[in-house]
Design a protein around this motif. Structure first.
Motif, PDB file in Angstrom:
ATOM      1  N   VAL A 223       1.031  -2.467  24.473  1.00  0.00           N
ATOM      2  CA  VAL A 223       0.787  -3.083  25.765  1.00  0.00           C
ATOM      3  C   VAL A 223       2.094  -3.151  26.550  1.00  0.00           C
ATOM      4  CG1 VAL A 223       0.011  -5.170  26.968  1.00  0.00           C
ATOM      5  CG2 VAL A 223      -1.139  -4.437  24.877  1.00  0.00           C
ATOM      6  N   SER A 224       2.050  -2.778  27.814  1.00  0.00           N
ATOM      7  CA  SER A 224       3.235  -2.770  28.670  1.00  0.00           C
ATOM      8  C   SER A 224       3.855  -4.156  28.747  1.00  0.00           C
ATOM      9  CB  SER A 224       2.871  -2.284  30.066  1.00  0.00           C
ATOM     10  OG  SER A 224       3.948  -2.444  30.946  1.00  0.00           O
ATOM     11  N   ARG A 225       5.212  -4.215  28.588  1.00  0.00           N
ATOM     12  CA  ARG A 225       5.909  -5.489  28.684  1.00  0.00           C
ATOM     13  C   ARG A 225       5.859  -6.048  30.121  1.00  0.00           C
ATOM     14  NH1 ARG A 225       5.438  -7.564  24.073  1.00  0.00           N
ATOM     15  NH2 ARG A 225       3.705  -6.100  24.204  1.00  0.00           N
ATOM     16  N   SER A 226       5.719  -5.154  31.070  1.00  0.00           N
ATOM     17  CA  SER A 226       5.604  -5.606  32.468  1.00  0.00           C
ATOM     18  C   SER A 226       4.327  -6.410  32.679  1.00  0.00           C
ATOM     19  CB  SER A 226       5.622  -4.408  33.418  1.00  0.00           C
ATOM     20  OG  SER A 226       6.826  -3.691  33.302  1.00  0.00           O
ATOM     21  N   LEU A 227       3.251  -5.965  32.010  1.00  0.00           N
ATOM     22  CA  LEU A 227       2.002  -6.707  32.091  1.00  0.00           C
ATOM     23  C   LEU A 227       2.148  -8.086  31.460  1.00  0.00           C
ATOM     24  CD1 LEU A 227      -1.015  -6.931  32.732  1.00  0.00           C
ATOM     25  CD2 LEU A 227      -1.485  -5.784  30.560  1.00  0.00           C
ATOM     26  N   ILE A 228       2.856  -8.150  30.332  1.00  0.00           N
ATOM     27  CA  ILE A 228       3.083  -9.428  29.662  1.00  0.00           C
ATOM     28  C   ILE A 228       3.874 -10.364  30.586  1.00  0.00           C
ATOM     29  CG2 ILE A 228       4.139 -10.556  27.687  1.00  0.00           C
ATOM     30  CD1 ILE A 228       1.692  -8.878  27.007  1.00  0.00           C
TER      31      ILE A 228
ATOM     32  N   PHE B   1       3.592 -15.489  34.437  1.00  0.00           N
ATOM     33  CA  PHE B   1       3.714 -16.273  35.659  1.00  0.00           C
ATOM     34  C   PHE B   1       2.583 -17.293  35.779  1.00  0.00           C
ATOM     35  CE2 PHE B   1       6.721 -13.038  36.918  1.00  0.00           C
ATOM     36  CZ  PHE B   1       7.611 -13.735  37.722  1.00  0.00           C
ATOM     37  N   PHE B   2       1.546 -17.153  34.950  1.00  0.00           N
ATOM     38  CA  PHE B   2       0.516 -18.183  34.845  1.00  0.00           C
ATOM     39  C   PHE B   2       1.093 -19.283  33.962  1.00  0.00           C
ATOM     40  CE2 PHE B   2      -3.671 -19.561  32.846  1.00  0.00           C
ATOM     41  CZ  PHE B   2      -4.040 -20.336  33.950  1.00  0.00           C
ATOM     42  N   PRO B   3       1.344 -20.507  34.475  1.00  0.00           N
ATOM     43  CA  PRO B   3       2.103 -21.533  33.744  1.00  0.00           C
ATOM     44  C   PRO B   3       1.673 -21.769  32.297  1.00  0.00           C
ATOM     45  CG  PRO B   3       1.746 -22.255  35.990  1.00  0.00           C
ATOM     46  CD  PRO B   3       0.975 -20.965  35.831  1.00  0.00           C
ATOM     47  N   PRO B   4       0.359 -21.903  31.986  1.00  0.00           N
ATOM     48  CA  PRO B   4       0.007 -22.114  30.580  1.00  0.00           C
ATOM     49  C   PRO B   4       0.437 -20.960  29.664  1.00  0.00           C
ATOM     50  CG  PRO B   4      -1.828 -22.697  31.991  1.00  0.00           C
ATOM     51  CD  PRO B   4      -0.829 -22.000  32.852  1.00  0.00           C
ATOM     52  N   PHE B   5       0.434 -19.735  30.161  1.00  0.00           N
ATOM     53  CA  PHE B   5       0.852 -18.595  29.340  1.00  0.00           C
ATOM     54  C   PHE B   5       2.355 -18.643  29.075  1.00  0.00           C
ATOM     55  CE2 PHE B   5      -2.872 -15.557  30.552  1.00  0.00           C
ATOM     56  CZ  PHE B   5      -3.728 -16.392  29.869  1.00  0.00           C
ATOM     57  N   SER B   6       3.144 -19.144  30.022  1.00  0.00           N
ATOM     58  CA  SER B   6       4.575 -19.313  29.791  1.00  0.00           C
ATOM     59  C   SER B   6       4.808 -20.269  28.636  1.00  0.00           C
ATOM     60  CB  SER B   6       5.264 -19.842  31.052  1.00  0.00           C
ATOM     61  OG  SER B   6       5.165 -18.926  32.108  1.00  0.00           O
ATOM     62  N   LEU B   7       4.119 -21.408  28.672  1.00  0.00           N
ATOM     63  CA  LEU B   7       4.268 -22.373  27.576  1.00  0.00           C
ATOM     64  C   LEU B   7       3.765 -21.784  26.264  1.00  0.00           C
ATOM     65  CD1 LEU B   7       4.937 -25.275  26.654  1.00  0.00           C
ATOM     66  CD2 LEU B   7       2.562 -25.853  27.142  1.00  0.00           C
ATOM     67  N   TYR B   8       2.641 -21.071  26.312  1.00  0.00           N
ATOM     68  CA  TYR B   8       2.080 -20.493  25.090  1.00  0.00           C
ATOM     69  C   TYR B   8       3.052 -19.477  24.477  1.00  0.00           C
ATOM     70  CZ  TYR B   8      -1.392 -18.715  21.853  1.00  0.00           C
ATOM     71  OH  TYR B   8      -2.068 -18.363  20.698  1.00  0.00           O
ATOM     72  N   ARG B   9       3.700 -18.691  25.315  1.00  0.00           N
ATOM     73  CA  ARG B   9       4.640 -17.694  24.806  1.00  0.00           C
ATOM     74  C   ARG B   9       5.848 -18.367  24.144  1.00  0.00           C
ATOM     75  NH1 ARG B   9       6.859 -12.510  25.863  1.00  0.00           N
ATOM     76  NH2 ARG B   9       8.358 -12.205  24.153  1.00  0.00           N
TER      77      ARG B   9
ATOM     78  N   ILE C 244      11.496 -18.503  34.900  1.00  0.00           N
ATOM     79  CA  ILE C 244      10.203 -18.386  35.590  1.00  0.00           C
ATOM     80  C   ILE C 244       9.631 -19.772  35.898  1.00  0.00           C
ATOM     81  CG2 ILE C 244       7.791 -17.703  35.315  1.00  0.00           C
ATOM     82  CD1 ILE C 244       8.715 -15.228  33.870  1.00  0.00           C
ATOM     83  N   MET C 245       9.653 -20.671  34.902  1.00  0.00           N
ATOM     84  CA  MET C 245       9.070 -21.994  35.092  1.00  0.00           C
ATOM     85  C   MET C 245       9.844 -22.806  36.130  1.00  0.00           C
ATOM     86  SD  MET C 245       7.572 -23.252  31.390  1.00  0.00           S
ATOM     87  CE  MET C 245       9.133 -23.213  30.493  1.00  0.00           C
ATOM     88  N   VAL C 246      11.177 -22.694  36.129  1.00  0.00           N
ATOM     89  CA  VAL C 246      11.978 -23.431  37.107  1.00  0.00           C
ATOM     90  C   VAL C 246      11.666 -22.934  38.515  1.00  0.00           C
ATOM     91  CG1 VAL C 246      14.308 -23.838  37.953  1.00  0.00           C
ATOM     92  CG2 VAL C 246      13.825 -24.035  35.508  1.00  0.00           C
TER      93      VAL C 246
END
Length: 555
Positions: A107-112, A117-125, A163-165
């Motif tokens: 899977v492309s890292r750009s897609l990841i 940028f979806f806040p819950p996915f940032s925390l999940y990662r 990203i989160m900041v």
């Protein structure tokens, strides 16, 4: 209500933000402490400083995103349901969609990165990177991630924090922007309204109200004020109009149709009207609760379209329904709202005590009793006291005496009479007695328009012009009584007849009160008259007459 009494936007947002941040910090502390005590490696093995930075950043992002979402909800129930779905849904999506993408090297890292940028996915990662491998489990040996590992580009934690900041700052900016200007579409409409001339409906108004000399006189005062402002007028309403957009398949609703009015300082203006006459919509626009579709108003010389924040420091509002905190006392309410009006120290204490005494809230220790134990009348008096504290230049009282006993109502009336000496007051009421007792001028509105205005005596003289003659006689003498009344006034009109009691409307022209008394004295010999009375036109009669005339020509 706090904003209408002078609470600044920045103060409100800072206090609300700190409150939710404090709750989140307590939650974070308990969660990390509990996880470390029971030996969960996610909490025990990773650097506590790093965890604090990550969780603190995400908490701020979460609060700012929640604040931003409030712009799109109008009910608590809808927001609560959406919030639960957001949290639960993002958790499932993160586990069953985002995680397989992260672990799949094809899977492309750009897609990841885009998904992060979806806040819950940032925390999940981030949690994914901090967690021990699934093969070892949460309680197995795991060295964890330390502060020095932030420079490791493989885990991407530093990039995720950035990203989160950025999202945190962006969400806060849009939250404050939407709170100040509304949505982009409403913002453009507001700017267009500012550009439109205030007299855009004046030609239409003139054709409709040309026969209303009192209304045209108000329009002339407003026009004169616009050309040369006069500090003696506290309220100038310039052709204001409110149209509610279509909803649920219904047509648009025109609540206020070109309302013009001028109220001087030291004057109490009574606004009367049936339900749906546009009174509440007008007050809502004047207090900044809603924005006018066109036209404007000037409160103490300030435009409600552009200077509402400054206007809030100069007005007092008593809403139709009490908005009080059940866990605060009456004195605490007055102290709080007094601070919003920028009172402090001895001036604040004196203002609160004066309000308590004037409206009789100090008796029997009631001032220091929780509002939850107040009666409906006590709450109403407290709401009026709040509207008068801080020496506001303009006060709006929306049915202030509803639910009051006669003694409390009299105390309220005395307080309003005293308060209007150096300020302008707009009073809405359904009590004609209250309007006559308090108001220097009275206006009657119907179907969104101001139909007439003037002092109580002027209105009764202009729209009355009749006596109300009531006669109660024995059964079977109704026709004889009617003939008697016709002999006094041939043009008398019977308006009421039941159980021997008849009420007649008699034109004042051609009727002498002495002749009425003489005729009734002579009639006692031939008729069994139990009671009779002759009264002048009341304000209630004027109200009903104007309302009926408005039904014939609502526009």
């Amino acid at each position: 209500m706090m904003k209408m009494h002078g609470l600044g936007d920045i103060a409100y947002w800072i206090i609300s933000y700190c409150y939710f941040l404090l709750i989140s910090l307590i939650y974070m502390f308990l969660l990390v402490t509990f996880g470390s005590v029971v030996g969960i490696k996610l909490f025990a093995s990773n650097s506590y400083v790093l965890q604090f930075i990550i969780y603190f950043t995400y908490m701020n992002l979460q609060i700012s995103s929640a604040f931003l979402m409030t712009s799109y909800f109008t009910t608590v129930t809808t927001a609560t349901v959406t919030g639960y779905l957001y949290v639960i849904g993002s958790g499932f999506i993160g586990e069953y969609l985002f995680r397989p993408f992260v672990e799949d090297t094809s899977v492309s890292r750009s897609l990841i990165t885009l998904m992060e940028f979806f806040p819950p996915f940032s925390l999940y990662r981030i949690i994914y990177e901090l967690s021990p491998p699934l093969a070892t489990g949460f309680y197995s040996d795991f060295s964890g991630v330390q502060m020095r590992d932030l420079s490791n580009l493989e885990n991407g934690i530093l990039f995720l924090l950035i990203i989160m900041v950025l999202e945190w700052a962006t969400f806060l900016f849009f939250t404050l922007y939407l709170d100040e200007f509304g949505c982009l579409q409403n913002g453009m409409r507001s700017r267009q309204a500012l550009q439109k001339p205030s007299t855009q409906h004046q030609e239409c108004e003139a054709s409709i109200e040309i026969d209303r000399t009192d209304i045209m006189r108000e329009r002339e005062i407003v026009d004169r004020f616009l050309q040369q402002p006069d500090s003696s007028y506290s309220i100038i309403i310039d052709n204001i109009r409110k149209v509610y957009p279509p909803k649920d398949g219904n047509a648009e609703k025109v609540a206020v149709k070109g309302f013009s009015l001028a109220i001087q300082r030291g004057q109490c203006f009574g606004l009367l009207g049936a339900n749906g006459a546009g009174k509440t919509s007008l007050i809502s626009m004047l207090t900044g609760f809603t924005k006018p579709t066109s036209g404007t108003a000037y409160i103490d010389g300030l435009d409600i379209r552009t200077d509402m924040s400054e206007i809030y420091t100069r007005i007092g509002v008593c809403p139709q329904f009490d908005l009080l905190w059940e866990t605060l006392t009456g004195r605490e309410h007055l102290m709080f709202y007094g601070r919003l009006k920028r009172l402090n120290g001895a001036a604040l204490v004196e203002a609160a005590e004066q309000s308590l005494k004037v409206l009789r809230i100090f008796e029997g220790g009631v001032a220091d009793t929780f509002v939850s134990q107040y009666s409906g009348g006590m709450k109403r008096r407290l709401s009026v006291a709040i509207s008068l504290i801080g020496d506001p230049k303009v006060v709006y009282l929306d049915e202030p005496s509803s639910g009051l006993d006669p003694a409390s109502r009299n105390a309220l009336w005395n307080a309003v009479k005293f308060a209007k000496k150096n300020r302008a007051i707009i009073l809405t009421t359904h009590s004609m007695e209250e309007a006559e007792a308090l108001c220097d001028r009275i206006g009657i509105s119907a179907y969104g328009r101001l139909r007439c205005t003037g002092a109580s005596k002027e209105l009764k003289a202009k729209y009355g012009g009749t006596f109300m003659f009531t006669v109660t006689a024995a059964a079977g003498e109704d026709e004889a009584v009617e003939q008697l009344v016709r002999s006094i006034s041939p043009t008398a009109k019977r308006t009421y007849h039941i159980a021997g009691t008849q009420k007649f409307e008699m034109p004042k022209q051609g009727v002498k009160i002495s002749e009425v008394f003489r005729a009734m004295e002579q009639a006692k010999g031939s008729l069994n008259v139990a009671a009779w009375g002759l009264v002048d036109t009341t304000l209630e009669d004027v109200f009903i007459k104007v309302a009926k005339e408005s039904e014939k020509r609502p526009d």
